[in-house]
Design an enzyme around this catalytic site. Structure first.
Site, mmCIF file in Angstrom:
data_model
loop_
_atom_site.group_PDB
_atom_site.id
_atom_site.type_symbol
_atom_site.label_atom_id
_atom_site.label_comp_id
_atom_site.label_asym_id
_atom_site.label_seq_id
_atom_site.Cartn_x
_atom_site.Cartn_y
_atom_site.Cartn_z
ATOM 1 N N HIS A 28 17.263 15.236 -27.128
ATOM 2 C CA HIS A 28 17.269 15.396 -25.673
ATOM 3 C C HIS A 28 16.563 14.208 -25.025
ATOM 4 O O HIS A 28 15.670 13.600 -25.618
ATOM 5 C CB HIS A 28 16.529 16.671 -25.264
ATOM 6 N N CYS A 74 22.642 18.554 -28.914
ATOM 7 C CA CYS A 74 21.973 19.747 -29.449
ATOM 8 C C CYS A 74 22.983 20.866 -29.705
ATOM 9 O O CYS A 74 23.798 20.754 -30.607
ATOM 10 C CB CYS A 74 20.837 20.174 -28.511
#
Length: 482
Positions: free
Chosen positions: A428, A330
């Site tokens: 994630h 991310c």
């Protein structure tokens, strides 16, 4: 409602354990936290985001997490400001002083979410935030006594004996609270006892006599808490496993000031053949390493500046020159590129900065936040995965032609450098999938354990419930509830 004498006294874990214990008794239980402050968040099935602790508590209840379980989430972006998420959606950002005025208007949303949960449950287990004794913030409070009184929810106060001064903190809380707030407190728990509990029997009596509150119990320290996802980054040092000298794989994760969703790495850290360490600011990245993981961040440009200020960019470049692998997740993925631009000032002052240059990509922080659960297969090893996306920004560049993941809907995600050593993904939860984690470890040259991560979490929640059943008076808690 479980409120604390301070932060990190164990409210989140206690709420999860009590929720699991009551669920096992056949009750329909729901967790609730009116206001949370955390960068460790989870995507919900209804398309929003809530604090990671409430997602774990929902799991303890055996139900999917929903945005109503944490209607107000603050995600710190600086020392004095945070992004505001209301019922799962970002509504803006504010500095701490500004939020004190804003939050008064958030109580209707908090009560609305609470009423929906209450209507669907036999009991709602509520977690407070920070300290009940923050009288300087009481006027507009929605997290502790402000909520308790508005919703008419009885309170059990939790103190932490491990940090010392627990008698003073519990008795002192009663002293500083206004009379109507004190009237909401029905009992107290002393948490994190180490050693012989009989040594604090007189302490429990003293607290009960000086407060007139019922003693719910003295709860010994639950060491297995380290196996459950942590909510606050400052807990990482105590939850990091003891260094595994016999482990084949050495992995380092720099502890960024605004690190987000760091529970991504818990499944890796639990593997016997993986020695994973979070590197504190001021410490160099250790060498030699098999892998450096750049984690998610709530303020990518600001954390990139801190990364450089710590000299980690120099360490990372040396690690890469020696043939070491690098993975960005991310915000960490965005840092690995050539540039990061935030033209609208979404995560801080508008800026455009050079990235670390290990991936031939560029990122612009713009557009709506993407919040979705997803699954698919890995391009590198063909193994399945499941996880979630929680990010803003568009990333483009030649290295995206070598994606890391292929989603079930056909979309591709991530980028890989032409040398194959550096890669990044927006996903994630990648390592929570057992097959994916095993394939990833094998790719690095390690030996996967075959550990079932979900089963381990469930077993730990059951052990926590057993621990609570043995040391707390749950019947008294049920009598207090109304």
């Amino acid at each position: 409602m479980f409120q604390g004498t301070g932060s990190n006294v164990g409210k989140s874990l206690l709420t999860a354990g009590i929720a699991r214990a009551l669920t096992r008794r056949g009750l329909t239980v729901r967790p609730f936290k009116p206001q949370n402050m955390s960068n460790n968040a989870m995507v919900t099935a209804d398309g929003g985001e809530i604090g990671r602790a409430q997602a774990l508590q929902a799991r303890a209840c055996g139900v999917p997490p929903t945005v109503d379980m944490n209607p107000v989430l603050l995600k710190p972006q600086s020392e004095v400001g945070a992004q505001i998420v209301v019922q799962g959606k970002v509504t803006g950002s504010a500095k701490a002083r500004e939020f004190q005025e804003i939050k008064r208007g958030l109580m209707p949303a908090v009560l609305e979410s609470f009423e929906r949960l209450k209507a669907a449950a036999d009991i709602v287990v509520v977690e407070g935030a920070g300290s009940a004794a923050e009288t300087n913030l009481r006027a507009n409070d929605i997290a502790n006594m402000g909520f308790a009184r508005a919703a008419d929810v009885p309170v059990v106060l939790v103190g932490d004996i491990d940090r010392g001064g627990v008698i003073a903190s519990l008795v002192g809380t009663k002293t500083v609270l206004e009379r109507q707030d004190v009237a909401m407190i029905e009992g107290f728990i002393v948490n994190k006892m180490r050693g012989d509990p009989s040594l604090f029997a007189d302490g429990m009596t003293t607290i009960a006599e000086k407060t007139s509150w019922a003693a719910i119990g003295l709860l010994p320290y639950f060491d297995a808490a380290r196996l459950l996802p942590a909510e606050d980054a400052f807990e990482l040092a105590e939850r990091t496993p003891v260094r595994k000298d016999g482990a084949k794989l050495k992995i380092a994760v720099p502890l960024l000031p605004r690190i987000a969703n760091f529970d991504d790495f818990d499944p890796l850290a639990a593997e016997p053949d993986v020695d994973l360490v979070f590197v504190a600011p001021g410490e160099p990245l250790p060498a030699p390493l098999d892998l450096v993981i750049l984690p998610g961040s709530k303020a990518t440009i600001a954390d990139l500046a801190d990364f450089r200020a710590n000299g980690w960019d120099i360490d990372l470049a040396g690690h890469h020159r020696r043939g070491g692998r690098v993975l960005g997740v991310c915000g960490g993925y965005q840092m690995l590129g050539k540039t990061i631009s935030d033209p609208d000032g979404i995560e801080g002052p508008p800026a455009s900065v050079p990235g670390l240059g290990l991936l031939d990509i560029e990122t612009v922080l713009t557009g709506d936040k993407r919040l979705t659960e997803t699954s698919g297969t890995s391009a590198a090893n063909g193994a399945p995965f499941a996880g979630y996306e929680m990010h803003i920004g568009e990333t483009v560049g030649p290295d995206t032609e070598r994606p890391v993941l292929t989603f079930a809907d056909g979309r591709q995600d991530g980028a890989t450098a032409d040398d194959g050593l550096v890669s990044g993904t927006y996903l994630h939860g990648l390592f929570g999938h057992d097959a994916q984690r095993a394939a990833f470890i094998e790719t690095l040259g390690g030996k996967p354990s075959g550990r079932n991560h979900d089963a381990a979490i469930e077993a730990t929640l059951d052990a926590l419930a057993d621990h609570i059943e043995a040391h707390l008076d749950l019947e008294k808690i049920l009598k207090i509830a109304r």
